[in-house]
Design a protein around this motif. Structure first.
Motif, PDB file in Angstrom:
ATOM      1  N   UNK A  48       0.847  -1.194   0.000  1.00 14.27           N
ATOM      2  CA  UNK A  48       0.000   0.000   0.000  1.00 14.27           C
ATOM      3  C   UNK A  48       0.883   1.244   0.000  1.00 14.27           C
ATOM      4  N   UNK A  49       0.684   2.102  -0.950  1.00 16.85           N
ATOM      5  CA  UNK A  49       1.512   3.303  -1.087  1.00 16.85           C
ATOM      6  C   UNK A  49       1.387   4.245   0.104  1.00 16.85           C
ATOM      7  N   UNK A  50       0.246   4.236   0.774  1.00 17.94           N
ATOM      8  CA  UNK A  50       0.030   5.153   1.889  1.00 17.94           C
ATOM      9  C   UNK A  50       0.574   4.630   3.219  1.00 17.94           C
ATOM     10  N   UNK A  51       0.969   3.359   3.267  1.00 19.81           N
ATOM     11  CA  UNK A  51       1.446   2.764   4.519  1.00 19.81           C
ATOM     12  C   UNK A  51       2.905   3.152   4.788  1.00 19.81           C
ATOM     13  N   UNK A  52       3.224   3.294   6.053  1.00 21.26           N
ATOM     14  CA  UNK A  52       4.594   3.627   6.455  1.00 21.26           C
ATOM     15  C   UNK A  52       5.470   2.379   6.408  1.00 21.26           C
ATOM     16  N   UNK A  53       6.765   2.547   6.111  1.00 15.83           N
ATOM     17  CA  UNK A  53       7.669   1.397   6.125  1.00 15.83           C
ATOM     18  C   UNK A  53       7.834   0.851   7.543  1.00 15.83           C
ATOM     19  N   UNK A  54       8.121  -0.445   7.628  1.00 15.29           N
ATOM     20  CA  UNK A  54       8.283  -1.117   8.911  1.00 15.29           C
ATOM     21  C   UNK A  54       9.742  -1.536   9.057  1.00 15.29           C
ATOM     22  N   UNK A  55      10.404  -1.113  10.157  1.00 15.91           N
ATOM     23  CA  UNK A  55      11.814  -1.469  10.331  1.00 15.91           C
ATOM     24  C   UNK A  55      11.974  -2.883  10.914  1.00 15.91           C
ATOM     25  N   UNK A  56      12.931  -3.631  10.381  1.00 19.53           N
ATOM     26  CA  UNK A  56      13.276  -4.958  10.890  1.00 19.53           C
ATOM     27  C   UNK A  56      14.787  -5.134  10.800  1.00 19.53           C
ATOM     28  N   UNK A  57      15.348  -5.792  11.806  1.00 20.39           N
ATOM     29  CA  UNK A  57      16.729  -6.219  11.674  1.00 20.39           C
ATOM     30  C   UNK A  57      16.714  -7.398  10.711  1.00 20.39           C
ATOM     31  N   UNK A  58      17.614  -7.364   9.743  1.00 21.41           N
ATOM     32  CA  UNK A  58      17.610  -8.350   8.675  1.00 21.41           C
ATOM     33  C   UNK A  58      19.010  -8.893   8.455  1.00 21.41           C
ATOM     34  N   UNK A  59      19.088 -10.214   8.337  1.00 20.67           N
ATOM     35  CA  UNK A  59      20.371 -10.874   8.093  1.00 20.67           C
ATOM     36  C   UNK A  59      20.514 -11.181   6.608  1.00 20.67           C
ATOM     37  N   UNK A  60      21.695 -10.933   6.078  1.00 22.38           N
ATOM     38  CA  UNK A  60      21.979 -11.321   4.696  1.00 22.38           C
ATOM     39  C   UNK A  60      22.377 -12.794   4.726  1.00 22.38           C
ATOM     40  N   UNK A  61      21.522 -13.641   4.175  1.00 19.10           N
ATOM     41  CA  UNK A  61      21.733 -15.086   4.203  1.00 19.10           C
ATOM     42  C   UNK A  61      22.764 -15.537   3.178  1.00 19.10           C
TER      43      UNK A  61
END
Length: 113
Positions: A78-91
């Protein structure tokens, strides 16, 4: 019908739990202190995970490696939704199958939160 449900159960068996990236359409992150912000569309590569396609000549590949954990912002469809932050591992950072995504590298991601 019963045959279909048994097939679905078997196809959902994975060696690791998976957080589905399909509800998000893109991801943005800053790979290093002095780097710019990078923004990529998310791809669902296989039954094992999702990630991004990065051109082989992209500067971002100089900053990242397998095992790195980065703060990434996931942008929903959804273009109107805010981004959600997550810690992410590069596999992984790997070559695609021959004939697919020529000139690119596959970067597998795993959300840790």
């Amino acid at each position: 019908m019963e045959k279909d449900s048994k097939y679905k159960e078997k196809s959902d068996v994975r060696s690791e739990p998976r957080i589905d990236g399909r509800k998000n359409s893109s991801v943005e992150f800053i790979p290093a202190e002095d780097a710019i912000t990078y923004h990529f569309k998310l791809k669902d590569f296989s039954s094992n995970g999702f990630g991004i396609l990065v051109r082989k000549d992209s500067q971002v590949l100089k900053y990242i490696k397998s095992g790195d954990v980065l703060d990434m912002k996931y942008h929903p469809d959804e273009a109107t939704a805010d981004p959600v932050p997550y810690q992410t591992k590069i596999k992984h950072i790997s070559e695609p199958d021959p004939g697919k995504h020529k000139g690119h590298m596959l970067v597998g991601l795993m959300i840790l939160d």
